[in-house]
Structures are given as C-alpha cells and as structure tokens.
Write a protein that holds these residues in place. Structure first.
Motif, PDB file in Angstrom:
ATOM      1  N   SER A  36       1.709   6.989   4.908  1.00  0.00           N
ATOM      2  CA  SER A  36       2.768   7.377   3.983  1.00  0.00           C
ATOM      3  C   SER A  36       2.753   8.895   3.841  1.00  0.00           C
ATOM      4  CB  SER A  36       2.555   6.735   2.615  1.00  0.00           C
ATOM      5  OG  SER A  36       2.584   5.334   2.700  1.00  0.00           O
ATOM      6  N   ASP A  46      -5.239   0.547  -4.163  1.00  0.00           N
ATOM      7  CA  ASP A  46      -5.158   0.524  -2.707  1.00  0.00           C
ATOM      8  C   ASP A  46      -6.377  -0.158  -2.106  1.00  0.00           C
ATOM      9  OD1 ASP A  46      -3.723   1.616  -0.219  1.00  0.00           O
ATOM     10  OD2 ASP A  46      -5.764   2.370   0.068  1.00  0.00           O
ATOM     11  N   ARG A  67       0.834  -1.206   0.000  1.00  0.00           N
ATOM     12  CA  ARG A  67       0.000   0.000   0.000  1.00  0.00           C
ATOM     13  C   ARG A  67       0.867   1.254   0.000  1.00  0.00           C
ATOM     14  NH1 ARG A  67      -5.002  -0.426   4.091  1.00  0.00           N
ATOM     15  NH2 ARG A  67      -5.667   1.326   2.804  1.00  0.00           N
ATOM     16  N   HIS A  68       1.992   1.204   0.722  1.00  0.00           N
ATOM     17  CA  HIS A  68       2.916   2.345   0.708  1.00  0.00           C
ATOM     18  C   HIS A  68       3.600   2.460  -0.656  1.00  0.00           C
ATOM     19  CE1 HIS A  68       2.415   3.316   4.914  1.00  0.00           C
ATOM     20  NE2 HIS A  68       2.770   2.105   5.289  1.00  0.00           N
ATOM     21  N   ASP A  92      -1.981  12.537   1.568  1.00  0.00           N
ATOM     22  CA  ASP A  92      -2.786  12.584   0.348  1.00  0.00           C
ATOM     23  C   ASP A  92      -3.854  11.501   0.448  1.00  0.00           C
ATOM     24  OD1 ASP A  92      -3.763  13.068  -2.142  1.00  0.00           O
ATOM     25  OD2 ASP A  92      -2.103  12.144  -3.226  1.00  0.00           O
ATOM     26  N   GLU A  93      -4.785  11.696   1.371  1.00  0.00           N
ATOM     27  CA  GLU A  93      -5.823  10.705   1.632  1.00  0.00           C
ATOM     28  C   GLU A  93      -7.145  11.406   1.913  1.00  0.00           C
ATOM     29  OE1 GLU A  93      -5.068   7.122   3.600  1.00  0.00           O
ATOM     30  OE2 GLU A  93      -2.951   7.517   3.969  1.00  0.00           O
ATOM     31  N   SER A 131       4.756  11.960   1.800  1.00  0.00           N
ATOM     32  CA  SER A 131       5.732  12.318   0.763  1.00  0.00           C
ATOM     33  C   SER A 131       6.327  13.677   1.095  1.00  0.00           C
ATOM     34  CB  SER A 131       5.067  12.365  -0.615  1.00  0.00           C
ATOM     35  OG  SER A 131       4.546  11.103  -0.963  1.00  0.00           O
ATOM     36  N   ARG A 175      -0.552  -1.300 -11.719  1.00  0.00           N
ATOM     37  CA  ARG A 175      -0.546  -0.835 -10.339  1.00  0.00           C
ATOM     38  C   ARG A 175      -1.730  -1.435  -9.586  1.00  0.00           C
ATOM     39  NH1 ARG A 175       0.014   5.417  -8.344  1.00  0.00           N
ATOM     40  NH2 ARG A 175      -0.925   5.203  -6.291  1.00  0.00           N
ATOM     41  N   ILE A 189       9.603   8.948   0.996  1.00  0.00           N
ATOM     42  CA  ILE A 189       8.409   8.439   1.665  1.00  0.00           C
ATOM     43  C   ILE A 189       8.732   8.302   3.145  1.00  0.00           C
ATOM     44  CG2 ILE A 189       6.861   6.466   1.948  1.00  0.00           C
ATOM     45  CD1 ILE A 189       6.185   7.996  -0.474  1.00  0.00           C
ATOM     46  N   ARG A 248       1.858   4.280  -3.541  1.00  0.00           N
ATOM     47  CA  ARG A 248       1.787   5.738  -3.494  1.00  0.00           C
ATOM     48  C   ARG A 248       3.033   6.397  -4.065  1.00  0.00           C
ATOM     49  NH1 ARG A 248      -2.541   7.336  -0.639  1.00  0.00           N
ATOM     50  NH2 ARG A 248      -3.583   5.747   0.615  1.00  0.00           N
ATOM     51  N   TYR A 261      -6.172  17.887   0.874  1.00  0.00           N
ATOM     52  CA  TYR A 261      -5.290  17.072   1.687  1.00  0.00           C
ATOM     53  C   TYR A 261      -5.824  16.931   3.098  1.00  0.00           C
ATOM     54  CZ  TYR A 261      -2.107  18.074  -2.165  1.00  0.00           C
ATOM     55  OH  TYR A 261      -1.548  18.186  -3.403  1.00  0.00           O
TER      56      TYR A 261
END
Length: 267
Positions: free
Chosen positions: A159, A144, A88-89, A196-197, A161, A141, A166, A92, A183
């Motif tokens: 995570s 998620d 999952r990381h 970024d979720e 950035s 890809r 990361i 991203r 964000y």
C-alpha cells in the motif's frame, strides 16, 4: 395516542438513522446479489446504502477511491487480491472502514477467525446472522498482525499513500527495499515509492523473495544481475556489491552479510 408517544427513545430510530455505506466484495455474482438482497430485507432495522459491488480486492480499492464506505463485506478467497489482503490495505487508510469477512471455510477455520476478533459470515449467509454482524459496526480497527496471522502467505501488493490515494504496488515489481529514517523506499524500474512499514517486518514476511544486503537494505533475489568487488584499486574499504538489473545500480553488501548473500546466490 399511546401513553409513551412523547417518551424519548432509548436508541436512535433505525429508519431515521444515517444509512451505513456498504461495499460488497465477492468474486461470485450470485453471492454479491444475495448480500445486496439481504441488506435490503434488513433495511427496517439496519438501514444501509450499497456504494458498489466488486469482484476482488483490487476492484474494491478502486471503488473506495471514488466513494468511501463505512463497511466492507469481503469474501476471503478471491482472485487478484483476496479478502484478507484487502483488509490489510484498508487498515492503512486514515479512516478505515469496518470489515466483515464472508467465508465458506469449515467450522474449525471459522472459529479461528472468531478468536482473532474478526467478524465473519458463513456461506450461505442468513439474514439473522447478517443483522447481528451489522449491529457490531463500527468495530475496532483490526490489527495488521492479526490479519497477517489469518493469511500467513505473502501479500501480492504494497500500500502506497500518495496525494490522498492508496496506490497498489505489486511486490513482484520491487527491485529492492531501503530503510530511510521512519520510512522504507521501494525501488522499481520506473521510480521509487515510500512505504510506511518496517524493514524488519518486511524481511520476515518476504524472506523467500528478498535478501538482506546490510542493516538498511533488502534486495529481490531475482533482481540481482551479478556481483562485483568495489574499491580494489585503492585498497580502502574494499567490499562486494550486487548489480541490479534494469536500473544499472550497485548496492553494497556488508561484510557481515556477504557470506549469507554469497550462499543465497549460489556463488
């Protein structure tokens, strides 16, 4: 000279192809060694270069900062950070590596991974099966949401950035999450981080850890030091607020959410 010597090959010569950069991640040293040796055995048809070997997802991310990889062979069950959270990381990253899971799960669980379009290797890994998996790289890809479905439990890390790196932010260190434009800001005792979720998705995943205060804010239940009534003196816009331990902040609670907050905090 053979008659077909000058004919153009239908696919690139594997030996002359650029080796696939591979990171091996498994908490058991013999398993890492076996994968390394099998990759060596397949070098004639599937050239690879081992960029590193890690014992868990946290170590893997650190190694990837030093040298990127095209493929990560990741065990699923590992301490500190398992293979699914690692994936999952990785998803991203701007250029995420392909991920192939290595698993000792029974056949029923393995079928679930297959149906989710995530490639896998069943332990003990066989050379022929590894070769077939390598032939699929690069793979699309992995969404998620798919990875979250494979491991429905909470992540241990977020995570972050920052400056091309990361960073791993322990979920347990986050006091509250606040939505700001596109964000989400995660507040710890030391500082703020930008994620970024989606706040909605975070609330769904961490429903046992975080409590909604209003439409733009979630607070960690164990970060609440107390509550107080704000605005009583002038009688205008009086409302409840929670006190956050360690940072001396007050976060307002909406009237709509107050009954649920009061019940969750046992007030």
């Amino acid at each position: 000279m053979h008659a077909h010597a000058d004919a153009a090959p239908s696919r690139p010569d594997p030996v002359s192809a650029t080796p696939l950069r591979v990171l091996i991640v498994d908490d058991e040293a013999p398993a890492r060694t076996r994968l390394r040796d099998l990759l060596g055995d397949l070098a004639a048809t599937h050239p690879t270069r081992i960029t590193g070997m890690a014992a868990n997802g946290v170590e893997a991310l650190r190694l990837l900062e030093a040298e990127p990889a095209d493929l990560v062979l990741a065990d699923i069950r590992m301490p500190a950070m398992d293979g699914v959270e690692l994936a999952r990381h990785l998803a991203r990253l701007p250029q995420p590596p392909a991920v192939i899971f290595v698993t000792a799960y029974d056949q029923y669980a393995v079928q679930a991974f297959e149906l989710a379009a995530v490639d896998y290797l069943l332990k003990p890994v066989r050379a022929e099966r590894l070769g077939a998996a390598l032939a699929k790289v690069p793979q699309p890809r992995i969404a998620d949401a798919t990875l979250a479905g494979l491991a429905p439990g909470e992540r241990r890390h977020f995570s972050v950035s920052e400056r091309g790196r990361i960073l791993l932010l322990a979920v347990a260190d986050v006091l509250y999450l606040r939505a700001e434009l596109k964000y989400v800001t995660a507040r710890t005792i030391e500082r703020e981080y930008v994620l970024d979720e989606s706040l909605v998705h975070l609330e769904e995943e961490f429903s046992q850890r975080f409590l909604r205060l209003h439409r733009n804010c979630l607070v960690a239940r164990d970060a609440v030091q107390g509550v107080e009534r704000v605005g009583e003196q002038d009688g205008i816009d009086a409302h409840w607020a929670v006190l956050i331990r360690g940072v001396g902040e007050r976060l307002p609670v909406s009237r709509r959410q107050w009954p649920a907050v009061r019940q969750a905090l046992g007030l």
